[in-house]
Design a protein around this motif. Structure first.
Motif, PDB file in Angstrom:
ATOM      1  N   ASP A  47      48.382  28.244  32.046  1.00 49.90           N
ATOM      2  CA  ASP A  47      46.800  27.788  32.320  1.00 49.90           C
ATOM      3  C   ASP A  47      46.333  28.704  33.406  1.00 49.90           C
ATOM      4  N   VAL A  48      47.010  29.610  34.038  1.00 53.40           N
ATOM      5  CA  VAL A  48      46.620  30.463  35.083  1.00 53.40           C
ATOM      6  C   VAL A  48      46.266  31.700  34.800  1.00 53.40           C
ATOM      7  N   GLN A  49      45.137  32.273  35.280  1.00 51.13           N
ATOM      8  CA  GLN A  49      44.894  33.742  34.788  1.00 51.13           C
ATOM      9  C   GLN A  49      45.886  34.527  35.776  1.00 51.13           C
ATOM     10  N   ASN A  50      46.349  35.708  35.060  1.00 55.38           N
ATOM     11  CA  ASN A  50      47.324  36.707  35.695  1.00 55.38           C
ATOM     12  C   ASN A  50      46.362  37.544  36.754  1.00 55.38           C
ATOM     13  N   HIS A  51      46.056  36.886  37.686  1.00 53.29           N
ATOM     14  CA  HIS A  51      45.314  37.689  38.789  1.00 53.29           C
ATOM     15  C   HIS A  51      46.189  38.355  39.626  1.00 53.29           C
ATOM     16  N   PRO A  52      45.687  39.720  40.199  1.00 55.85           N
ATOM     17  CA  PRO A  52      46.556  40.371  41.488  1.00 55.85           C
ATOM     18  C   PRO A  52      46.504  39.508  42.718  1.00 55.85           C
ATOM     19  N   SER A  53      47.267  39.778  43.763  1.00 55.63           N
ATOM     20  CA  SER A  53      47.389  39.160  45.087  1.00 55.63           C
ATOM     21  C   SER A  53      47.731  40.224  45.869  1.00 55.63           C
ATOM     22  N   GLY A  54      47.300  39.759  47.030  1.00 57.78           N
ATOM     23  CA  GLY A  54      47.897  40.784  48.456  1.00 57.78           C
ATOM     24  C   GLY A  54      46.934  42.344  48.210  1.00 57.78           C
ATOM     25  N   ILE A  55      45.747  42.257  47.641  1.00 55.86           N
ATOM     26  CA  ILE A  55      45.076  43.067  47.667  1.00 55.86           C
ATOM     27  C   ILE A  55      44.542  43.473  49.126  1.00 55.86           C
ATOM     28  N   PRO A  56      44.708  44.560  49.689  1.00 56.20           N
ATOM     29  CA  PRO A  56      44.379  44.804  51.489  1.00 56.20           C
ATOM     30  C   PRO A  56      42.895  44.705  51.605  1.00 56.20           C
ATOM     31  N   HIS A  57      42.698  43.594  52.494  1.00 57.83           N
ATOM     32  CA  HIS A  57      41.523  43.457  53.233  1.00 57.83           C
ATOM     33  C   HIS A  57      40.638  42.333  52.424  1.00 57.83           C
ATOM     34  N   VAL A  58      41.071  42.022  51.169  1.00 61.48           N
ATOM     35  CA  VAL A  58      40.318  41.211  50.116  1.00 61.48           C
ATOM     36  C   VAL A  58      41.063  39.999  49.981  1.00 61.48           C
ATOM     37  N   PRO A  59      40.202  38.645  50.362  1.00 58.98           N
ATOM     38  CA  PRO A  59      40.969  37.341  50.424  1.00 58.98           C
ATOM     39  C   PRO A  59      41.560  37.018  49.068  1.00 58.98           C
ATOM     40  N   ASP A  60      42.522  36.674  48.794  1.00 61.98           N
ATOM     41  CA  ASP A  60      43.197  36.156  47.612  1.00 61.98           C
ATOM     42  C   ASP A  60      42.035  35.031  46.797  1.00 61.98           C
ATOM     43  N   GLU A  61      41.499  34.393  47.483  1.00 60.53           N
ATOM     44  CA  GLU A  61      40.730  33.373  47.010  1.00 60.53           C
ATOM     45  C   GLU A  61      39.531  34.229  46.111  1.00 60.53           C
ATOM     46  N   VAL A  62      38.900  35.052  47.033  1.00 63.69           N
ATOM     47  CA  VAL A  62      37.805  35.957  46.412  1.00 63.69           C
ATOM     48  C   VAL A  62      38.399  36.445  44.946  1.00 63.69           C
ATOM     49  N   VAL A  63      39.445  37.196  44.936  1.00 66.26           N
ATOM     50  CA  VAL A  63      40.045  37.675  43.764  1.00 66.26           C
ATOM     51  C   VAL A  63      40.216  36.470  42.698  1.00 66.26           C
ATOM     52  N   ARG A  64      40.727  35.372  42.922  1.00 64.73           N
ATOM     53  CA  ARG A  64      40.925  34.366  42.018  1.00 64.73           C
ATOM     54  C   ARG A  64      39.638  33.927  41.398  1.00 64.73           C
ATOM     55  N   GLU A  65      38.706  33.894  42.123  1.00 67.32           N
ATOM     56  CA  GLU A  65      37.269  33.387  41.426  1.00 67.32           C
ATOM     57  C   GLU A  65      36.767  34.415  40.440  1.00 67.32           C
ATOM     58  N   THR A  66      37.331  35.767  40.284  1.00 69.19           N
ATOM     59  CA  THR A  66      36.784  36.779  39.641  1.00 69.19           C
ATOM     60  C   THR A  66      37.503  36.972  38.324  1.00 69.19           C
ATOM     61  N   LYS A  67      36.955  36.808  37.272  1.00 69.75           N
ATOM     62  CA  LYS A  67      37.852  36.984  35.895  1.00 69.75           C
ATOM     63  C   LYS A  67      38.026  38.378  35.727  1.00 69.75           C
ATOM     64  N   ASN A  68      37.032  39.288  35.757  1.00 69.74           N
ATOM     65  CA  ASN A  68      37.053  40.766  35.755  1.00 69.74           C
ATOM     66  C   ASN A  68      36.776  41.329  37.090  1.00 69.74           C
ATOM     67  N   GLY A  69      37.689  42.285  37.447  1.00 70.59           N
ATOM     68  CA  GLY A  69      37.479  42.645  38.886  1.00 70.59           C
ATOM     69  C   GLY A  69      38.057  44.131  38.838  1.00 70.59           C
ATOM     70  N   MET A  70      37.511  44.837  40.147  1.00 69.87           N
ATOM     71  CA  MET A  70      38.113  46.109  40.492  1.00 69.87           C
ATOM     72  C   MET A  70      38.223  46.225  42.121  1.00 69.87           C
ATOM     73  N   ALA A  71      39.170  46.830  42.564  1.00 74.81           N
ATOM     74  CA  ALA A  71      39.445  47.072  43.976  1.00 74.81           C
ATOM     75  C   ALA A  71      39.854  48.375  44.250  1.00 74.81           C
TER      76      ALA A  71
END
Length: 463
Positions: free
Chosen positions: A309-333
């Motif tokens: 039930d969990v989207q396969n998000h990345p984690s540990g992107i430099p400078h970007v908080p993980d919670e910001v990434v997890r709130e985004t269905k589609n994203g680029m960094a």
């Protein structure tokens, strides 16, 4: 590159000593009556095509073609004066001479034969992404476009957006330093339509409203199933290539445009739930690119799908908080030593957000200069302008074929489960006969064949 020939029809016919009407050698734009309004046909009239059709009302609609009357019903009802067909050959035979161009918005497996038939009919072509389902098909579409000299555009709409140009300008000006890593992620294929199967779908009675054999185009016959059409075909390798050739086409377009990436040195997969017939439930890919000009070596990290039930998000992107990434269905960094440019979208439709915040404020206070040409009116308008001018669009088939082939290497890695080291000259995956075989489509005997002149050009490509 040599894999994408530039021989034009005029040169080829001259070399053969073929005498022909001067009108046949003129670009379609020069044969059309001078007018700001173009005469456009549509192959694909339901589903996503409805958005394309409703957004082009300033042009003249000549005819529609769709193999599924039920899917196309709303379009036909909205435009009762426009003739419509199931049979693409009748559509082209009756209307090609009066059309300036054709828009193709069909399932991916049909892109190759439809685009080739349209260009052989002398038409300018707008083709939805991805260009095709295999590198073999991409090479041939690009060669045919060059040979016929038509105006083309691949449907990577973000290519014409302001944000895509800002991204390249900001990277070139060093706002985050040299970019060494890019993360791309999407929730597709969405859980609610996810299908995993070790067999073909169970046969169902064919709907009266669909010409199933025409829907299959040049693919080997298999019985109709609602698990293929109308919407879930992208999950089956026979018809599509999964999320990476859907959302990933937009994202890798931004990467290629901003960072001048060619083919990667390798693509390394980690997948779950892949089968001979269906795409993975989730996939992690690492594309490794060599240094390019002023750009250092680059790693592109791709994530898609769901783990339970969990989207396969990345984690540990430099400078970007993980919670910001997890709130985004589609994203680029896009990450460099001084910060990361973050785009919460599948296209760069807005200015990138920069992390850390202090670096964002510095850049906003001293914005890099704009130096790239802008596209006025969007991606379709760019193609229309190209037709009027007798040129190709900003994402023409030469660009689009190379981009799609680059993205398809990820699909080959997912499907084979093996690392892909691509020899572009021979179109082989080094050390992977399985992936090499997958780089060519399985086609039905008696499928569409090119004319003698075009066949001579295609014969020069790796087969």
């Amino acid at each position: 590159m040599s894999s994408y020939p530039t021989l034009r029809r005029r040169d080829f016919l001259t070399s053969l000593g073929v005498a022909g009407s001067a009108a046949l050698l003129l670009p379609r734009s020069l044969r059309a009556a001078p007018s700001d309004q173009l005469k456009i046909g549509f192959i694909g009239a339901g589903g996503w095509a409805q958005a394309a059709i409703s957004g082009q009302v300033e042009q003249h609609y000549v005819a529609f073609c769709d193999v599924d009357d039920e899917r196309a019903a709303k379009t036909y009802a909205d435009h009762p004066q426009v003739p419509h067909y199931r049979d693409v050959r009748k559509f082209l035979d009756r209307h090609a001479a009066e059309m300036d161009g054709v828009v193709i918005t069909t399932p991916d497996h049909a892109h190759y034969p439809l685009a080739m038939m349209a260009m052989e009919a002398g038409l300018n072509v707008y083709l939805e992404k991805p260009m095709a389902t295999t590198p073999w098909e991409c090479r041939r579409i690009a060669a045919a476009a060059a040979f016929h000299g038509v105006s083309t555009q691949l449907g990577t709409q973000g290519h014409a957006m302001e944000g895509t140009r800002l991204l390249r300008e900001w990277i070139a000006s060093g706002v985050v330093g040299p970019v060494t890593d890019v993360w791309l992620w999407t929730d597709r294929t969405q859980k609610r339509i996810s299908i995993w199967s070790e067999t073909l779908a169970e046969a169902e009675p064919e709907r009266d409203t669909i010409d199933w054999r025409a829907w299959l185009m040049d693919r080997p016959y298999r019985p109709y199933s609602s698990q293929y059409a109308p919407q879930v075909w992208r999950n089956w390798w026979g018809f599509g290539s999964g999320a990476i050739c859907d959302i990933g086409m937009h994202m890798f377009d931004a990467v290629r445009f901003a960072l001048d990436t060619g083919f990667p040195e390798s693509v390394i997969p980690e997948v779950s739930g892949v089968s001979e017939y269906t795409i993975p439930q989730w996939a992690n890919l690492r594309y490794r690119f060599p240094a390019r000009g002023s750009h250092p070596p680059l790693t592109v990290h791709w994530r898609n799908g769901w783990k339970g039930d969990v989207q396969n998000h990345p984690s540990g992107i430099p400078h970007v908080p993980d919670e910001v990434v997890r709130e985004t269905k589609n994203g680029m960094a896009f990450a460099g030593p001084e910060g990361t440019m973050f785009i919460p979208d599948m296209r760069v439709s807005r200015s990138p957000k920069i992390y850390p915040e202090a670096r964002e404020q510095e850049v906003r206070a001293n914005r890099p200069a704009k130096w790239l040409p802008r596209v006025k009116g969007g991606h379709f308008q760019d193609w229309y302008n190209a037709i009027h001018a007798g040129r190709s669009g900003g994402a023409d088939f030469a660009y689009g074929a190379a981009l799609t082939e680059q993205v398809l290497l990820g699909a080959l890695a997912e499907r084979s489960g093996e690392e892909i080291r691509w020899d572009a000259a021979s179109m082989t995956a080094i050390g992977s006969p399985k992936a090499t075989a997958m780089a060519r489509p399985e086609r039905r005997d008696g499928a569409w064949q090119p004319t003698r002149e075009l066949a001579a050009v295609l014969a020069k490509l790796p087969d």
